[in-house]
Design a protein around this motif. Structure first.
Motif, PDB file in Angstrom:
ATOM      1  N   ILE A 199      -2.245   5.309  -3.391  1.00 55.58           N
ATOM      2  CA  ILE A 199      -3.155   6.273  -2.778  1.00 55.58           C
ATOM      3  C   ILE A 199      -2.447   7.616  -2.640  1.00 55.58           C
ATOM      4  O   ILE A 199      -1.320   7.686  -2.151  1.00 55.58           O
ATOM      5  N   ASP A 200      -3.108   8.665  -3.089  1.00 57.88           N
ATOM      6  CA  ASP A 200      -2.590  10.019  -2.892  1.00 57.88           C
ATOM      7  C   ASP A 200      -3.742  10.998  -3.065  1.00 57.88           C
ATOM      8  O   ASP A 200      -4.691  10.731  -3.801  1.00 57.88           O
ATOM      9  N   MET A 201      -3.663  12.124  -2.392  1.00 56.02           N
ATOM     10  CA  MET A 201      -4.691  13.151  -2.512  1.00 56.02           C
ATOM     11  C   MET A 201      -4.404  14.123  -3.646  1.00 56.02           C
ATOM     12  O   MET A 201      -5.157  15.059  -3.875  1.00 56.02           O
ATOM     13  N   GLU A 202      -3.297  13.910  -4.348  1.00 58.25           N
ATOM     14  CA  GLU A 202      -2.977  14.661  -5.553  1.00 58.25           C
ATOM     15  C   GLU A 202      -2.630  13.660  -6.647  1.00 58.25           C
ATOM     16  O   GLU A 202      -1.936  12.667  -6.391  1.00 58.25           O
TER      17      GLU A 202
ATOM     18  N   VAL B 180       0.865  -1.178   0.000  1.00 52.06           N
ATOM     19  CA  VAL B 180       0.000   0.000   0.000  1.00 52.06           C
ATOM     20  C   VAL B 180       0.901   1.228   0.000  1.00 52.06           C
ATOM     21  O   VAL B 180       1.649   1.461   0.948  1.00 52.06           O
ATOM     22  N   GLN B 181       0.844   2.021  -1.080  1.00 51.33           N
ATOM     23  CA  GLN B 181       1.700   3.188  -1.261  1.00 51.33           C
ATOM     24  C   GLN B 181       0.889   4.453  -1.015  1.00 51.33           C
ATOM     25  O   GLN B 181      -0.124   4.684  -1.665  1.00 51.33           O
ATOM     26  N   LEU B 182       1.367   5.281  -0.085  1.00 49.99           N
ATOM     27  CA  LEU B 182       0.615   6.454   0.363  1.00 49.99           C
ATOM     28  C   LEU B 182       1.425   7.723   0.184  1.00 49.99           C
ATOM     29  O   LEU B 182       2.560   7.812   0.658  1.00 49.99           O
ATOM     30  N   GLY B 183       0.851   8.687  -0.512  1.00 50.20           N
ATOM     31  CA  GLY B 183       1.495   9.974  -0.672  1.00 50.20           C
ATOM     32  C   GLY B 183       2.568   9.971  -1.741  1.00 50.20           C
ATOM     33  O   GLY B 183       2.864   8.949  -2.371  1.00 50.20           O
TER      34      GLY B 183
END
Length: 375
Positions: free
Chosen positions: A92-95, A6-9
């Motif tokens: 997963i990222d918010m951008e 799981v990759q975040l940011g």
């Protein structure tokens, strides 16, 4: 036995891609067929190739082979080698910028047709449907990612994770890759860790956390890091911590030569790149997740996988979860084939690194590493 990444940011997605690239390189260097099979089955899911035969790498290589362009081959390659390997990963990222860059770079990972390249490394790609991104960002704020974005996207993240988890015959564990400085990696990463722990109470969860530079550009990075480590320590089974400053020095020490000459920069002002930092951190992640062949799930189907075994041996007590990885020898890639190391010599160097509390195998102290931009 499977491990879901799981990759975040921004940092988590870039470092996660580097970890999977390092696994692909390790697959090419492995001589044991058991290790190769274990890497493929643990971190990648095999799917059929493209529907049009003329578009398949095997078909193209077969035509060149028949036409006399055998590229050093004595036998026609097997069509089994044309199967696509899709990473067991959720991005997963918010951008959207970094996620889209990772997808562009690795979506075409199975289109290479050169047989020599296929022998050197495993071809793999991401599944675009296993990615989640928005346009809002997290404002480099832990609370923004944990309390605002987390509850708002919980159902969507669970659906993405569920698809990957259901594709695993036997789940060995979950590897979360995140930064501690920004808002998405720290805040949303802590929320996802808590979400996975509530959904999978007995599954090993390992957080790969990147500690920010001491001179970072984020004013609240110290608070973000403290809150993220506290959340990971509570909900995960192990926390593998990487410090940007130390790995920046390590990347500088083992930098590639340019024009045959290794360019030495002043010790008081060294620089590093995101690529070299991610590469070194990926190399230090492999010892915890890499199947060793003899103890792999392929050799002993009933035994634990690499991640579960690492958690069992390194973090058997629930109060001790912080893990540090040290790797030797630390030489430039161009000089690796000319180096000769004995086992006793490597052990002595590891002991010296342990006494100095350093990941760098150097006689001199670690200088300050300055970097353009935060991470």
């Amino acid at each position: 036995m499977s491990i879901v990444t799981v990759q975040l940011g921004q940092c988590g997605n870039q470092l996660g891609a580097s970890v999977l690239d390092a696994l692909a390189d390790e697959w090419g260097r492995a001589k044991s067929p058991l290790v190769r099979q274990a890497i493929r089955e643990t971190f990648f899911q095999e799917v059929p190739g493209k529907s049009r035969e003329k578009d398949q790498p095997f078909f193209q290589e077969r035509e060149r082979w028949k036409g006399g362009e055998r590229d050093g081959q004595s036998e026609l390659p097997s069509p089994e080698e044309d199967r696509e390997r899709v990473a067991r990963a959720v991005l997963i990222d918010m951008e959207p910028k970094v996620v889209r860059a990772c997808l562009r770079k690795h979506t075409q990972g199975c289109t290479a047709v050169n047989s020599r390249e296929r022998e050197k490394r495993l071809r793999w790609r991401y599944n675009p449907r296993s990615s989640f991104c928005q346009q809002s960002g997290s404002a480099n704020n832990w609370a923004h990612g944990f309390y605002k974005h987390g509850p708002a996207v919980e159902a969507q993240l669970l659906e993405k994770l569920k698809v990957q988890l259901e594709a695993c015959e036997r789940l060995d564990g979950i590897l979360l890759v995140q930064s501690l400085a920004g808002g998405t990696g720290s805040g949303l990463g802590a929320f996802v860790t808590q979400l996975l722990r509530d959904s999978l109470p007995t599954t090993p969860i390992v957080n790969v956390c990147v500690w920010p530079f001491a001179s970072g550009e984020v004013a609240v990075q110290s608070y973000n890091a403290a809150l993220s480590v506290a959340a990971a320590y509570e909900d995960s089974d192990a926390v593998l911590l990487f410090e940007n400053d130390r790995f920046g020095r390590l990347a500088q020490q083992t930098a590639e030569t340019q024009g045959g000459t290794h360019i030495q920069q002043p010790v008081s002002r060294t620089t590093a790149s995101f690529h070299s930092l991610n590469r070194k951190m990926a190399e230090h992640t492999l010892p915890m997740i890499l199947p060793d062949g003899a103890a792999s799930p392929v050799g002993f189907p009933g035994g634990p996988g690499p991640l579960r075994a690492a958690v069992r041996h390194l973090c058997s007590h629930p109060a001790y979860k912080m893990v540090t990885s040290r790797v030797v020898p630390q030489v430039r890639d161009g000089a690796l084939s000319f180096s000769e190391e004995s086992w006793s010599g490597l052990v002595r160097r590891l002991q010296g690194m342990y006494r100095r509390h350093s990941v760098v195998d150097l006689e001199h102290g670690d200088p300050v590493v300055e970097f353009a931009g935060g991470k």
